[in-house]
Design a protein around this motif. Sequence first.
Motif, PDB file in Angstrom:
ATOM      1  N   ARG A 237      -7.315  55.525 -28.240  1.00 39.73           N
ATOM      2  CA  ARG A 237      -8.843  55.247 -28.954  1.00 39.73           C
ATOM      3  C   ARG A 237      -9.949  53.937 -28.318  1.00 39.73           C
ATOM      4  NH1 ARG A 237      -7.540  53.884 -34.675  1.00 39.73           N
ATOM      5  NH2 ARG A 237      -8.168  51.405 -34.909  1.00 39.73           N
ATOM      6  N   LEU A 238      -9.587  53.746 -26.896  1.00 39.89           N
ATOM      7  CA  LEU A 238     -10.513  53.073 -25.770  1.00 39.89           C
ATOM      8  C   LEU A 238     -11.591  54.148 -25.581  1.00 39.89           C
ATOM      9  CD1 LEU A 238      -8.709  51.079 -23.841  1.00 39.89           C
ATOM     10  CD2 LEU A 238      -9.152  50.437 -26.261  1.00 39.89           C
ATOM     11  N   SER A 239     -13.288  53.571 -25.616  1.00 40.25           N
ATOM     12  CA  SER A 239     -14.052  54.767 -24.620  1.00 40.25           C
ATOM     13  C   SER A 239     -13.791  54.402 -23.021  1.00 40.25           C
ATOM     14  CB  SER A 239     -15.471  53.592 -25.304  1.00 40.25           C
ATOM     15  OG  SER A 239     -15.960  53.107 -23.946  1.00 40.25           O
ATOM     16  N   PRO A 240     -14.030  56.284 -22.424  1.00 41.72           N
ATOM     17  CA  PRO A 240     -13.378  56.070 -21.153  1.00 41.72           C
ATOM     18  C   PRO A 240     -13.319  54.314 -20.169  1.00 41.72           C
ATOM     19  CG  PRO A 240     -14.768  57.779 -21.962  1.00 41.72           C
ATOM     20  CD  PRO A 240     -14.941  56.820 -23.077  1.00 41.72           C
ATOM     21  N   VAL A 241     -14.634  53.862 -20.747  1.00 45.94           N
ATOM     22  CA  VAL A 241     -15.526  52.133 -19.904  1.00 45.94           C
ATOM     23  C   VAL A 241     -14.298  51.140 -20.527  1.00 45.94           C
ATOM     24  CG1 VAL A 241     -17.282  51.480 -21.135  1.00 45.94           C
ATOM     25  CG2 VAL A 241     -17.054  50.512 -19.000  1.00 45.94           C
ATOM     26  N   GLU A 242     -14.092  50.820 -21.231  1.00 44.10           N
ATOM     27  CA  GLU A 242     -13.560  50.618 -22.281  1.00 44.10           C
ATOM     28  C   GLU A 242     -11.871  50.324 -21.402  1.00 44.10           C
ATOM     29  OE1 GLU A 242     -15.113  48.753 -26.111  1.00 44.10           O
ATOM     30  OE2 GLU A 242     -13.564  50.933 -25.730  1.00 44.10           O
ATOM     31  N   ARG A 243     -11.332  51.897 -21.126  1.00 41.28           N
ATOM     32  CA  ARG A 243      -9.857  52.844 -20.568  1.00 41.28           C
ATOM     33  C   ARG A 243     -10.024  51.562 -19.469  1.00 41.28           C
ATOM     34  NH1 ARG A 243     -10.186  56.805 -21.344  1.00 41.28           N
ATOM     35  NH2 ARG A 243      -9.037  56.945 -23.896  1.00 41.28           N
ATOM     36  N   GLU A 244     -11.473  51.539 -18.418  1.00 40.79           N
ATOM     37  CA  GLU A 244     -11.148  51.452 -16.726  1.00 40.79           C
ATOM     38  C   GLU A 244     -11.127  50.210 -17.031  1.00 40.79           C
ATOM     39  OE1 GLU A 244     -14.646  51.721 -13.214  1.00 40.79           O
ATOM     40  OE2 GLU A 244     -15.175  52.276 -15.239  1.00 40.79           O
ATOM     41  N   PHE A 245     -11.631  49.332 -17.972  1.00 39.11           N
ATOM     42  CA  PHE A 245     -11.397  47.750 -18.006  1.00 39.11           C
ATOM     43  C   PHE A 245     -10.256  47.428 -18.068  1.00 39.11           C
ATOM     44  CE2 PHE A 245     -11.760  43.427 -20.338  1.00 39.11           C
ATOM     45  CZ  PHE A 245     -12.686  42.708 -19.491  1.00 39.11           C
ATOM     46  N   TYR A 246      -9.254  48.237 -19.497  1.00 40.61           N
ATOM     47  CA  TYR A 246      -7.707  47.905 -19.616  1.00 40.61           C
ATOM     48  C   TYR A 246      -6.926  48.225 -18.430  1.00 40.61           C
ATOM     49  CZ  TYR A 246      -3.511  48.893 -21.375  1.00 40.61           C
ATOM     50  OH  TYR A 246      -2.415  49.169 -21.799  1.00 40.61           O
ATOM     51  N   PHE A 247      -7.549  49.190 -18.040  1.00 47.48           N
ATOM     52  CA  PHE A 247      -6.682  49.702 -16.696  1.00 47.48           C
ATOM     53  C   PHE A 247      -6.640  48.602 -14.990  1.00 47.48           C
ATOM     54  CE2 PHE A 247      -6.186  54.669 -17.402  1.00 47.48           C
ATOM     55  CZ  PHE A 247      -6.017  54.426 -18.539  1.00 47.48           C
ATOM     56  N   TRP A 248      -7.964  48.149 -15.492  1.00 41.75           N
ATOM     57  CA  TRP A 248      -8.545  47.348 -13.996  1.00 41.75           C
ATOM     58  C   TRP A 248      -7.790  46.431 -14.402  1.00 41.75           C
ATOM     59  CZ3 TRP A 248     -10.995  42.134 -14.939  1.00 41.75           C
ATOM     60  CH2 TRP A 248     -10.803  41.326 -13.269  1.00 41.75           C
ATOM     61  N   ILE A 249      -7.351  45.412 -15.778  1.00 44.10           N
ATOM     62  CA  ILE A 249      -6.467  44.463 -16.476  1.00 44.10           C
ATOM     63  C   ILE A 249      -4.850  44.839 -15.907  1.00 44.10           C
ATOM     64  CG2 ILE A 249      -5.426  42.962 -17.766  1.00 44.10           C
ATOM     65  CD1 ILE A 249      -8.265  43.476 -19.304  1.00 44.10           C
TER      66      ILE A 249
ATOM     67  N   ASP B 283     -19.753  44.739 -23.186  1.00 45.68           N
ATOM     68  CA  ASP B 283     -19.966  43.344 -24.245  1.00 45.68           C
ATOM     69  C   ASP B 283     -18.733  42.369 -23.770  1.00 45.68           C
ATOM     70  OD1 ASP B 283     -19.534  41.747 -26.615  1.00 45.68           O
ATOM     71  OD2 ASP B 283     -21.621  41.822 -26.311  1.00 45.68           O
ATOM     72  N   LEU B 284     -18.288  41.639 -23.336  1.00 43.49           N
ATOM     73  CA  LEU B 284     -17.800  41.043 -23.153  1.00 43.49           C
ATOM     74  C   LEU B 284     -16.698  40.652 -24.235  1.00 43.49           C
ATOM     75  CD1 LEU B 284     -15.001  40.014 -21.296  1.00 43.49           C
ATOM     76  CD2 LEU B 284     -16.230  37.427 -20.893  1.00 43.49           C
ATOM     77  N   GLU B 285     -17.421  39.667 -25.547  1.00 40.92           N
ATOM     78  CA  GLU B 285     -16.464  39.816 -26.790  1.00 40.92           C
ATOM     79  C   GLU B 285     -16.138  40.570 -27.600  1.00 40.92           C
ATOM     80  OE1 GLU B 285     -15.706  36.488 -28.018  1.00 40.92           O
ATOM     81  OE2 GLU B 285     -16.174  36.152 -25.500  1.00 40.92           O
ATOM     82  N   GLN B 286     -16.655  42.289 -27.328  1.00 41.57           N
ATOM     83  CA  GLN B 286     -16.369  42.895 -27.747  1.00 41.57           C
ATOM     84  C   GLN B 286     -15.167  43.980 -27.603  1.00 41.57           C
ATOM     85  OE1 GLN B 286     -19.587  46.207 -28.121  1.00 41.57           O
ATOM     86  NE2 GLN B 286     -19.280  46.521 -30.201  1.00 41.57           N
ATOM     87  N   VAL B 287     -15.436  43.977 -25.976  1.00 46.67           N
ATOM     88  CA  VAL B 287     -14.233  44.265 -25.558  1.00 46.67           C
ATOM     89  C   VAL B 287     -12.678  43.892 -25.754  1.00 46.67           C
ATOM     90  CG1 VAL B 287     -14.011  43.478 -22.574  1.00 46.67           C
ATOM     91  CG2 VAL B 287     -12.995  45.680 -23.511  1.00 46.67           C
ATOM     92  N   ARG B 288     -12.864  42.602 -25.173  1.00 44.55           N
ATOM     93  CA  ARG B 288     -11.886  41.643 -25.742  1.00 44.55           C
ATOM     94  C   ARG B 288     -11.498  41.373 -27.352  1.00 44.55           C
ATOM     95  NH1 ARG B 288     -12.779  35.436 -23.033  1.00 44.55           N
ATOM     96  NH2 ARG B 288     -14.356  35.781 -24.369  1.00 44.55           N
ATOM     97  N   GLU B 289     -12.025  42.162 -28.029  1.00 43.61           N
ATOM     98  CA  GLU B 289     -11.584  42.352 -29.588  1.00 43.61           C
ATOM     99  C   GLU B 289     -11.130  43.222 -29.950  1.00 43.61           C
ATOM    100  OE1 GLU B 289     -15.179  41.161 -31.950  1.00 43.61           O
ATOM    101  OE2 GLU B 289     -15.094  39.155 -31.547  1.00 43.61           O
ATOM    102  N   GLN B 290     -11.971  44.226 -28.751  1.00 39.81           N
ATOM    103  CA  GLN B 290     -10.864  45.640 -29.243  1.00 39.81           C
ATOM    104  C   GLN B 290     -10.192  45.506 -28.162  1.00 39.81           C
ATOM    105  OE1 GLN B 290     -12.313  48.338 -31.023  1.00 39.81           O
ATOM    106  NE2 GLN B 290     -11.142  49.817 -30.043  1.00 39.81           N
TER     107      GLN B 290
END
Length: 230
Positions: A34-46, A71-78
């Motif tokens: 359910r993550l967008s591609p860029v959110e998934r990239e951020f998640y994998f980076w973590i 948006d940092l707050e938005q992606v953290r919430e997601q």
Amino acid sequence: MSEAWTLEASRPVADALAAAGIPPARLGKSRSARLSPVEREFYFWILHRCSGEGPPSAQSIRAEAARLRLDLEQVREQLAAEDLVHFDAEGEVAVAYPFSGRPRGHRVLIDGERWVEAMCAIDALGIAPMLGLPIEITSRDPVSGAEVRVRLDPGDGAWWDPERAVVLAGSAGCDGPSFGGRCDVLNFFESKQNAEGYVGDHDQITGFPISIPAASDLGRTVFGDVFKEA
């Protein structure tokens, strides 16, 4: 210490998944579906940072989000809503399953080089198939305090000591993120008797002990395909 158990052996994990309250959406690549591609990239980076240098600092998290134009707050919430990563009040990583940003008592040596902390026994066992690297786990039975050690190699198998050691598959029946109702329950025990006694002594906990091979299979089912896109 046990004889080798090959990871190619297929063992049913449906009952253990149900006992731990882990739905299909939490398995492998479906975790980030359910993550967008860029959110998934951020998640994998973590996750990669947690498995290598250790949990990234709040400053590096902000920098990476800015680099990805998130948006940092938005992606953290997601990430928190998907129960993938949780942050503390200072913006540091508290939880990024299977890793913990705080001591949990499940220490994992990855590829003989670096130590990380896992959230629970299943998370610890899931690190090897997730990274495709051998690991050594050191944990303790919450009843007796006895040390439980497991070596797991994605290609060769698993070895554990003591030989009668098990993992408790269960939950405390709490709604919300995994760290609130499951992670404190999914522990290593030196024996089946200790695991069953632990359940009997805690009215809020349901579950049953499973073998180390079954628990390894469960860890692989949950985390083995995390880095594949759904």
